[in-house]
Design an enzyme around this catalytic site. Structure first.
Site, PDB file in Angstrom:
ATOM      1  N   GLY A  20      -5.887 -20.307 -23.575  1.00 20.11           N
ATOM      2  CA  GLY A  20      -4.781 -21.271 -23.649  1.00 20.11           C
ATOM      3  C   GLY A  20      -5.297 -22.684 -23.851  1.00 20.11           C
ATOM      4  N   GLY A  21      -6.355 -22.797 -24.672  1.00 23.84           N
ATOM      5  CA  GLY A  21      -6.986 -24.104 -24.861  1.00 23.84           C
ATOM      6  C   GLY A  21      -6.321 -24.980 -25.910  1.00 23.84           C
ATOM      7  N   SER A  23      -3.325 -26.461 -26.077  1.00 27.14           N
ATOM      8  CA  SER A  23      -2.503 -27.618 -25.693  1.00 27.14           C
ATOM      9  C   SER A  23      -2.550 -27.799 -24.177  1.00 27.14           C
ATOM     10  CB  SER A  23      -1.051 -27.433 -26.167  1.00 27.14           C
ATOM     11  OG  SER A  23      -0.499 -26.285 -25.557  1.00 27.14           O
ATOM     12  N   LEU A  72      -2.667 -13.101 -25.697  1.00 29.17           N
ATOM     13  CA  LEU A  72      -3.339 -12.552 -24.512  1.00 29.17           C
ATOM     14  C   LEU A  72      -2.471 -11.544 -23.752  1.00 29.17           C
ATOM     15  CD1 LEU A  72      -4.900 -15.941 -23.405  1.00 29.17           C
ATOM     16  CD2 LEU A  72      -6.214 -13.943 -24.132  1.00 29.17           C
ATOM     17  N   SER A 150      -1.364 -22.235  -9.236  1.00 23.86           N
ATOM     18  CA  SER A 150      -0.412 -23.360  -9.198  1.00 23.86           C
ATOM     19  C   SER A 150       0.096 -23.545  -7.781  1.00 23.86           C
ATOM     20  CB  SER A 150       0.776 -23.047 -10.109  1.00 23.86           C
ATOM     21  OG  SER A 150       1.773 -24.033  -9.944  1.00 23.86           O
ATOM     22  N   TYR A 163       6.731 -15.679 -11.936  1.00 25.45           N
ATOM     23  CA  TYR A 163       5.631 -16.658 -12.121  1.00 25.45           C
ATOM     24  C   TYR A 163       4.940 -16.921 -10.784  1.00 25.45           C
ATOM     25  CZ  TYR A 163       3.410 -21.167 -13.408  1.00 25.45           C
ATOM     26  OH  TYR A 163       2.519 -22.199 -13.623  1.00 25.45           O
ATOM     27  N   THR A 165       4.792 -14.970  -8.212  1.00 29.72           N
ATOM     28  CA  THR A 165       4.038 -13.757  -7.849  1.00 29.72           C
ATOM     29  C   THR A 165       2.703 -13.725  -8.583  1.00 29.72           C
ATOM     30  OG1 THR A 165       6.110 -12.576  -7.510  1.00 29.72           O
ATOM     31  CG2 THR A 165       4.140 -11.234  -7.826  1.00 29.72           C
TER      32      THR A 165
HETATM   33  N1  NAD Z   1       1.471 -28.440 -16.059  1.00 31.71           N
HETATM   34  C1  NAD Z   1       1.658 -28.232 -14.772  1.00 31.71           C
HETATM   35  O1  NAD Z   1       2.375 -28.972 -14.098  1.00 31.71           O
HETATM   36  C2  NAD Z   1       0.967 -27.087 -14.071  1.00 31.71           C
HETATM   37  C3  NAD Z   1       1.134 -27.017 -12.682  1.00 31.71           C
HETATM   38  C4  NAD Z   1       0.528 -25.996 -11.993  1.00 31.71           C
HETATM   39  C5  NAD Z   1      -0.227 -25.050 -12.666  1.00 31.71           C
HETATM   40  N2  NAD Z   1      -0.367 -25.132 -14.009  1.00 31.71           N
HETATM   41  C6  NAD Z   1      -1.182 -24.098 -14.657  1.00 31.71           C
HETATM   42  O2  NAD Z   1      -2.171 -24.705 -15.468  1.00 31.71           O
HETATM   43  C7  NAD Z   1      -2.404 -23.891 -16.622  1.00 31.71           C
HETATM   44  C8  NAD Z   1      -2.166 -24.714 -17.882  1.00 31.71           C
HETATM   45  O3  NAD Z   1      -0.829 -25.195 -17.866  1.00 31.71           O
HETATM   46  P1  NAD Z   1      -0.271 -26.219 -18.945  1.00 31.71           P
HETATM   47  O4  NAD Z   1       0.784 -26.998 -18.270  1.00 31.71           O
HETATM   48  O5  NAD Z   1      -1.386 -26.881 -19.633  1.00 31.71           O
HETATM   49  O6  NAD Z   1       0.457 -25.194 -19.955  1.00 31.71           O
HETATM   50  P2  NAD Z   1       0.808 -25.385 -21.524  1.00 31.71           P
HETATM   51  O7  NAD Z   1       2.019 -24.551 -21.757  1.00 31.71           O
HETATM   52  O8  NAD Z   1       0.852 -26.819 -21.876  1.00 31.71           O
HETATM   53  O9  NAD Z   1      -0.448 -24.703 -22.229  1.00 31.71           O
HETATM   54  C9  NAD Z   1      -0.640 -23.306 -22.124  1.00 31.71           C
HETATM   55  C10 NAD Z   1      -1.367 -22.830 -23.353  1.00 31.71           C
HETATM   56  O10 NAD Z   1      -1.450 -21.393 -23.278  1.00 31.71           O
HETATM   57  C11 NAD Z   1      -1.096 -20.866 -24.540  1.00 31.71           C
HETATM   58  N3  NAD Z   1      -0.521 -19.520 -24.389  1.00 31.71           N
HETATM   59  C12 NAD Z   1       0.677 -19.213 -23.834  1.00 31.71           C
HETATM   60  N4  NAD Z   1       0.909 -17.889 -23.944  1.00 31.71           N
HETATM   61  C13 NAD Z   1      -0.173 -17.357 -24.579  1.00 31.71           C
HETATM   62  C14 NAD Z   1      -0.512 -16.040 -24.994  1.00 31.71           C
HETATM   63  N5  NAD Z   1       0.309 -15.004 -24.801  1.00 31.71           N
HETATM   64  N6  NAD Z   1      -1.694 -15.842 -25.620  1.00 31.71           N
HETATM   65  C15 NAD Z   1      -2.531 -16.899 -25.858  1.00 31.71           C
HETATM   66  N7  NAD Z   1      -2.255 -18.163 -25.493  1.00 31.71           N
HETATM   67  C16 NAD Z   1      -1.084 -18.391 -24.864  1.00 31.71           C
HETATM   68  C17 NAD Z   1      -0.071 -21.842 -25.103  1.00 31.71           C
HETATM   69  O11 NAD Z   1       0.058 -21.737 -26.519  1.00 31.71           O
HETATM   70  C18 NAD Z   1      -0.635 -23.180 -24.652  1.00 31.71           C
HETATM   71  O12 NAD Z   1      -1.524 -23.734 -25.590  1.00 31.71           O
HETATM   72  C19 NAD Z   1      -1.463 -22.709 -16.488  1.00 31.71           C
HETATM   73  O13 NAD Z   1      -2.147 -21.635 -15.887  1.00 31.71           O
HETATM   74  C20 NAD Z   1      -0.367 -23.229 -15.582  1.00 31.71           C
HETATM   75  O14 NAD Z   1       0.293 -22.178 -14.897  1.00 31.71           O
HETATM   76  C21 NAD Z   1       0.213 -26.129 -14.730  1.00 31.71           C
END
Ligand code: NAD
Length: 256
Positions: A20-21, A23, A72, A150, A163, A165
Site C-alpha cells: 500500500g505504498g 498513497s 493484495l 490502528s 475493520y 476486528t
Molecule cells: N490515516 C489514518 O488516520 C490511519 C489511522 C490509523 C491507522 N491507519 C493505518 O495506516 C495504514 C495506512 O493508512 P492510510 O491512511 O495511509 O491509507 P490510504 O488509503 O491513504 O493508503 C492505503 C494504500 O493501500 C492501497 N491498497 C488498498 N487496498 C489494496 C489492495 N487490495 N491491494 C493493494 N493495495 C491496496 C491503496 O491503494 C493505498 O495506496 C493502514 O493500515 C491504516 O489502517 C491509518
C-alpha cells in the site's frame, strides 16, 4: 510544521518492501526509505498514483522505487508480488505491512461477503505477505517486519466492526510471528497510528469539526500527518531497535 529528518546509516542499500505504498502513509514511507538510500519496492492496487509517486521520489531522492501492481486481497497475487520484490531487490530486510481500507459499515449492514472482504483487505495479506517474505529474511540472517494497526479498534467506534476486528487481529498476529521468527533474528512490531490526516481521510471522513474533536482528545494540539509515522517506522526498521520485538507503538499525539 516541518519534521526533522534522521539518518539511519544501516538502512543504506537494504531491501525494503512496503504494501500500500502508493498513497497516504505508505507513500511517505516509500519516500523516507528512498531518502535513507535503501532499495525500495512497494505494492499497490492503484496504478496511476503509484507511478506518479515513483517519478516524484526518483526526482527528489535520485532513487527510483520499484512499483509492483497487485491486489493484495488475492493470495496468489500476494505471493507473486513477494517473488517479484525478491527478484528485484535480492534480499528484503524490511517488510512494512501497511495496505488497508477503512470502510465504514454499521452492524446491520454487514454481510458474510462484506465481512470477508474487510478481513481480506485489512488482515489476511499481513499474514500471507509475512509468510512469503520470511524465508528470504531467514536466509539473510534477520529482518524487521512492521505491521500497521490502528487506535481505531480501541476507540469503541460503532461503524467499523470488521475493520476494528482486523486491526486488533494484527496485534495477535504480531505476537505470534515474533515468537516464531525471533530465533531467526526477525523482529515483528506493530505501529498504531492515531488520526493521520491524509488525502483519503479528508476526502471521505474528516471535516474540520472531526479534526478539531480528535485534537481535543490529543495531548499534542496539532494535526498529525503521514510524515509523523516516518521516524517511528525507520526506527523499527533500523538496528537501532535491535532488541525490540513483539511490541506495539502508539503514535497518536497522546490520545491513549
Ligand atoms: N490515516 C489514518 O488516520 C490511519 C489511522 C490509523 C491507522 N491507519 C493505518 O495506516 C495504514 C495506512 O493508512 P492510510 O491512511 O495511509 O491509507 P490510504 O488509503 O491513504 O493508503 C492505503 C494504500 O493501500 C492501497 N491498497 C488498498 N487496498 C489494496 C489492495 N487490495 N491491494 C493493494 N493495495 C491496496 C491503496 O491503494 C493505498 O495506496 C493502514 O493500515 C491504516 O489502517 C491509518
Amino acid at each position: 510544521m516541518t519534521l526533522p529528518s534522521s539518518q539511519f546509516p544501516d538502512l543504506r542499500d537494504r531491501g525494503v518492501l512496503v504494501t500500500g505504498g502508493g498513497s497516504g502513509i505508505g507513500a511517505a514511507l516509500v519516500e523516507a526509505f528512498a531518502r535513507q538510500r535503501a532499495q525500495v519496492a512497494f505494492v499497490d492496487i492503484a496504478e496511476e498514483p503509484s507511478r506518479k509517486l515513483c517519478d516524484r521520489v526518483a526526482e527528489a531522492t535520485g532513487r527510483m522505487p520499484h512499483f509492483i501492481l497487485a491486489d493484495l486481497r488475492n493470495i496468489e497475487a500476494v505471493r507473486a508480488a513477494a517473488e517479484a520484490a525478491v527478484a528485484k531487490l535480492g534480499s528484503i530486510h524490511v517488510l512494512v505491512n501497511n495496505a488497508a481500507r477503512d470502510d465504514r459499515q454499521p452492524l446491520e449492514a454487514v454481510t458474510e461477503e462484506s465481512w470477508d472482504e474487510s478481513l481480506s483487505v485489512n488482515l489476511r495479506h499481513f499474514f500471507f505477505m509475512s509468510q512469503a517474505i520470511a524465508p528470504n529474511m531467514q536466509r539473510a540472517g534477520g529482518g524487521s517486519i512492521i505491521n500497521f494497526s490502528s487506535i481505531a479498534f480501541l476507540l469503541n467506534m460503532p461503524e467499523i466492526p470488521a475493520y476494528a476486528t482486523a486491526k486488533a487481529g494484527i496485534i495477535g498476529l504480531t505476537k505470534s510471528l515474533a515468537g516464531k521468527l525471533g530465533p531467526d533474528n526477525i523482529r515483528v512490531n506493530t505501529i498504531l497510528p492515531g488520526m493521520i490526516v491524509t488525502e483519503r481521510q479528508k476526502r471521505l471522513w474528516l471535516d474540520d469539526e472531526a479534526i478539531a474533536r480528535m485534537q481535543e482528545r490529543q495531548c499534542l494540539k496539532r494535526m498529525l500527518v503521514a510524515d509523523d509515522l516516518v521516524g517511528p517506522c525507520l526506527y523499527l526498521a533500523s538496528d537501532c531497535s535491535a532488541a525490540m520485538t513483539a511490541q506495539t507503538m502508539i503514535i497518536d499525539g497522546g490520545v491513549f
